[in-house]
Design a protein around this motif. Structure first.
Motif, PDB file in Angstrom:
ATOM      1  N   ALA A   1     -76.903 -39.417  12.336  1.00 56.10           N
ATOM      2  CA  ALA A   1     -77.018 -38.347  11.339  1.00 56.10           C
ATOM      3  C   ALA A   1     -78.491 -38.050  11.074  1.00 56.10           C
ATOM      4  N   TYR A   2     -78.840 -36.760  11.041  1.00 58.65           N
ATOM      5  CA  TYR A   2     -80.205 -36.308  10.790  1.00 58.65           C
ATOM      6  C   TYR A   2     -80.163 -35.101   9.860  1.00 58.65           C
ATOM      7  N   TYR A   3     -81.342 -34.632   9.447  1.00 59.33           N
ATOM      8  CA  TYR A   3     -81.424 -33.407   8.656  1.00 59.33           C
ATOM      9  C   TYR A   3     -82.669 -32.628   9.078  1.00 59.33           C
ATOM     10  N   SER A   4     -82.662 -31.323   8.770  1.00 58.40           N
ATOM     11  CA  SER A   4     -83.776 -30.453   9.169  1.00 58.40           C
ATOM     12  C   SER A   4     -84.055 -29.462   8.054  1.00 58.40           C
ATOM     13  N   ARG A   5     -85.351 -29.273   7.760  1.00 50.72           N
ATOM     14  CA  ARG A   5     -85.756 -28.324   6.722  1.00 50.72           C
ATOM     15  C   ARG A   5     -86.663 -27.218   7.249  1.00 50.72           C
ATOM     16  N   ILE A   6     -87.339 -27.465   8.367  1.00 46.19           N
ATOM     17  CA  ILE A   6     -88.408 -26.566   8.818  1.00 46.19           C
ATOM     18  C   ILE A   6     -88.103 -26.062  10.219  1.00 46.19           C
ATOM     19  N   THR A   7     -88.298 -24.747  10.421  1.00 41.30           N
ATOM     20  CA  THR A   7     -88.255 -24.125  11.741  1.00 41.30           C
ATOM     21  C   THR A   7     -89.660 -23.653  12.089  1.00 41.30           C
ATOM     22  N   PHE A   8     -90.108 -23.940  13.317  1.00 42.41           N
ATOM     23  CA  PHE A   8     -91.486 -23.620  13.693  1.00 42.41           C
ATOM     24  C   PHE A   8     -91.507 -22.822  14.992  1.00 42.41           C
ATOM     25  N   ASP A   9     -92.580 -22.058  15.155  1.00 42.47           N
ATOM     26  CA  ASP A   9     -92.813 -21.296  16.377  1.00 42.47           C
ATOM     27  C   ASP A   9     -93.472 -22.226  17.399  1.00 42.47           C
ATOM     28  N   PRO A  10     -92.878 -22.428  18.577  1.00 44.15           N
ATOM     29  CA  PRO A  10     -93.462 -23.385  19.533  1.00 44.15           C
ATOM     30  C   PRO A  10     -94.800 -22.938  20.106  1.00 44.15           C
ATOM     31  N   LYS A  11     -95.151 -21.646  19.994  1.00 42.18           N
ATOM     32  CA  LYS A  11     -96.421 -21.146  20.561  1.00 42.18           C
ATOM     33  C   LYS A  11     -97.563 -21.229  19.573  1.00 42.18           C
ATOM     34  N   THR A  12     -97.274 -21.038  18.286  1.00 43.56           N
ATOM     35  CA  THR A  12     -98.328 -21.022  17.271  1.00 43.56           C
ATOM     36  C   THR A  12     -98.207 -22.139  16.270  1.00 43.56           C
ATOM     37  N   LEU A  13     -97.067 -22.830  16.233  1.00 44.34           N
ATOM     38  CA  LEU A  13     -96.778 -23.899  15.286  1.00 44.34           C
ATOM     39  C   LEU A  13     -96.666 -23.370  13.852  1.00 44.34           C
ATOM     40  N   ASP A  14     -96.481 -22.058  13.696  1.00 46.37           N
ATOM     41  CA  ASP A  14     -96.283 -21.489  12.372  1.00 46.37           C
ATOM     42  C   ASP A  14     -94.854 -21.712  11.911  1.00 46.37           C
ATOM     43  N   LYS A  15     -94.678 -21.859  10.603  1.00 47.33           N
ATOM     44  CA  LYS A  15     -93.347 -22.051  10.050  1.00 47.33           C
ATOM     45  C   LYS A  15     -92.570 -20.744  10.057  1.00 47.33           C
TER      46      LYS A  15
END
Length: 422
Positions: A406-420
């Motif tokens: 079991a895991y959890y996730s709060r943040i989605t990021f751009d793989p090219k710029t690392l922006d949220k």
């Protein structure tokens, strides 16, 4: 609110005081009846030397007798069966009776790692832990043997809260430039909208075509590898045929297809475990938290057969489909753990402190923006990724989910710029 009863105040008394035995016996009877409490000072020395093995009981009934002998040691160690005790032998029997998976304990994790460091095979370790089989030991070892991420260093505070005049002027110029760029973007968007409205209806994109292309900033990746383990696509059973692709379907761009002709879409997939044919993973698009663990490479760990253990990732499913050539695929997203994100940030020469929160834990994953396509036969395991927070252990037990999966996730990021991303 219930409060714990405080201990009586100890009042010192002179040593030469004489109290009749009958008076003490009467106090003992009151204490045994539960109407008063005086402590052990009123008891005869023969009874006073015995320690009460049930401090919470009141009145002290049968507290002065010898404690019961300890129960005999079970044949199977308690830690190898988790909190279900030693009444059931073997995780398969426990799962059959209770319907729940048995979580691994810290003692078992240490035993597995130490045994592997000493060159023991998973078959030898299974003999040490009768409640575990070789398949569960191999997969659990692949999870716990993964090195942990280095500690996150907190960024140093700014030297001064008041910026210099030069820095303030530079910030003002950046704000003006950003406002001008936003205004130009709004004018461009308005012009493009007006041009789209002026086009005839025959030239506008159809609803299916609009959902078949991702956003311009999102990437689409394809993993053409095929592990071909234990039967390949014959281990996959697709069911619940859908009349149209799910929203945002990107297979046309991924496989360079001109149309959706010949592609079948499904709502449910049953995948047979390549290491244990009796274990079947059932994935349903109605449950977005139930994720698949795809094979993403090989590690340096070698199993009993001399084969390298697979490296698995965390992937949420968007679509289940079959191409005209009969191959079975999944459109999915990808998650990074803290260690993977730190390595990715170093490759981009960015600071990972900008995206990793200070209160992160080893159960948090970070969602990578974009979509990927992989063969369903490459699924090695299953996991659950919840949104924002991890459920309690009681809730996970109720759902039949092992804590290690079991895991959890709060943040989605751009793989090219690392922006949220939102």
């Amino acid at each position: 609110m219930r409060h714990k009863r405080s201990a009586p105040d100890a009042i010192p008394s002179p040593c030469n005081i004489h109290i009749p035995v009958s008076f003490l016996e009467a106090r003992v009877q009151e204490q045994d009846a539960g109407s008063q409490f005086y402590g052990q000072a009123i008891l005869p020395p023969a009874k006073r030397v015995r320690v009460c093995h049930a401090r919470s009981c009141f009145p002290f009934v049968d507290c002065y007798q010898d404690p019961a002998p300890p129960p005999p040691e079970p044949i199977v160690p308690l830690h190898s069966l988790g909190y279900f005790g030693s009444a059931l032998k073997g995780s398969a029997e426990v799962e059959r009776v209770t319907g729940l998976a048995i979580p691994f304990t810290r003692e078992e994790d240490k035993l597995i790692l130490d045994a592997r460091n000493l060159g023991k095979t998973f078959t030898d370790i299974a003999k040490m832990l009768p409640a575990r089989n070789v398949t569960s030991l191999r997969k659990h070892h692949a999870i716990i043997s993964k090195p942990k991420a280095p500690p996150i260093k907190k960024p140093s505070p700014p030297v001064s809260a008041n910026p210099s005049p030069v820095a303030a002027a530079a910030a003002s110029l950046q704000a003006v430039a950003a406002a001008a760029t936003a205004t130009a973007g709004a004018v461009t968007a308005t012009t493009a909208t007006a041009a789209a409205i002026s086009k005839p209806a025959s030239n506008r994109a159809s609803p299916v075509a609009s959902t078949s292309s991702p956003a311009p900033s999102e990437s689409v990746d394809v993993d053409y590898r095929s592990t071909n383990r234990s039967g390949g696509d014959t281990r996959i059973k697709l069911s619940k045929l859908l009349p149209a692709p799910p929203p945002g379907f990107t297979a046309l761009k991924a496989h360079k297809l001109a149309s959706l002709d010949g592609i079948k879409f499904f709502h449910k997939a049953e995948v047979v475990d390549p290491d244990d044919a009796s274990n079947i993973y059932v994935f349903d698009l109605d449950d977005p938290t139930h994720c698949a663990c795809f094979n993403i490479g090989q590690s340096d760990v070698v199993d009993d057969d001399g084969q390298a253990s697979p490296v698995i990732g965390w992937n949420d499913l968007y679509a289940l489909y079959q191409l005209p050539d009969g191959s079975k695929w999944a459109e999915h997203g990808s998650f990074y753990d803290c260690e993977d994100l730190v390595k990715h940030a170093r490759g981009l020469k960015r600071k990972h402190q900008e995206i990793i929160p200070k209160d992160t834990t080893d159960r948090e994953l970070f969602k990578k923006a974009g979509r990927s396509h992989s063969r369903l036969q490459n699924i090695e395991f299953e996991c659950w990724v919840f949104k924002d927070s991890l459920p309690t252990e009681a809730r996970l037990t109720e759902l039949g989910i092992e804590k290690d999966n079991a895991y959890y996730s709060r943040i989605t990021f751009d793989p090219k710029t690392l922006d949220k991303r939102l």
